[in-house]
Write a protein that holds these residues in place. Structure first.
Motif, short mmCIF file in Angstrom:
data_model
loop_
_atom_site.label_atom_id
_atom_site.label_comp_id
_atom_site.label_asym_id
_atom_site.label_seq_id
_atom_site.Cartn_x
_atom_site.Cartn_y
_atom_site.Cartn_z
N GLU A 81 0.83 -1.21 0.00
CA GLU A 81 0.00 0.00 0.00
C GLU A 81 0.86 1.26 0.00
O GLU A 81 0.61 2.20 -0.76
CB GLU A 81 -0.94 0.00 1.21
N LYS A 107 1.41 3.99 -3.33
CA LYS A 107 1.22 5.44 -3.26
C LYS A 107 2.46 6.18 -3.77
O LYS A 107 2.35 7.12 -4.55
CB LYS A 107 0.91 5.87 -1.82
N HIS A 132 2.70 8.39 -7.21
CA HIS A 132 3.11 9.80 -7.11
C HIS A 132 4.28 10.08 -8.04
O HIS A 132 4.27 11.09 -8.77
CB HIS A 132 3.48 10.14 -5.67
#
Length: 79
Positions: free
Chosen positions: A52, A56, A60
């Motif tokens: 997780e 992210k 990004h």
């Protein structure tokens, strides 16, 4: 961060007594490609937490790279 159509996701796979976390990309509707993986987690929860977090970070950096390339293209076209 979200992407259209859930192109990037993660999965956690058990291999004997260890767990592997993989960031995957949908190449086609039936085919996926592993973009990043980490093996050797002692628990499923640890592997999922890593996946997780890394997803992210991965999304990004992908968004930033695309934005920079887009700006570069715009400058090239205007010149």
């Amino acid at each position: 961060m979200t992407t259209k159509g859930k192109k990037y996701d993660f999965r956690v796979v058990q291999d004997n007594d260890l767990w592997t976390a993989e960031i995957i990309r949908r190449k086609t509707s039936k085919e996926t490609v592993v973009s990043k993986s980490q093996a050797g987690f002692s628990s499923q929860a640890d592997a999922q937490e890593w996946a997780e977090t890394e997803l992210k970070i991965f999304l990004h950096s992908l968004t930033e790279r695309n934005r920079k390339r887009s700006e570069k293209r715009k400058k090239t076209i205007k010149s």
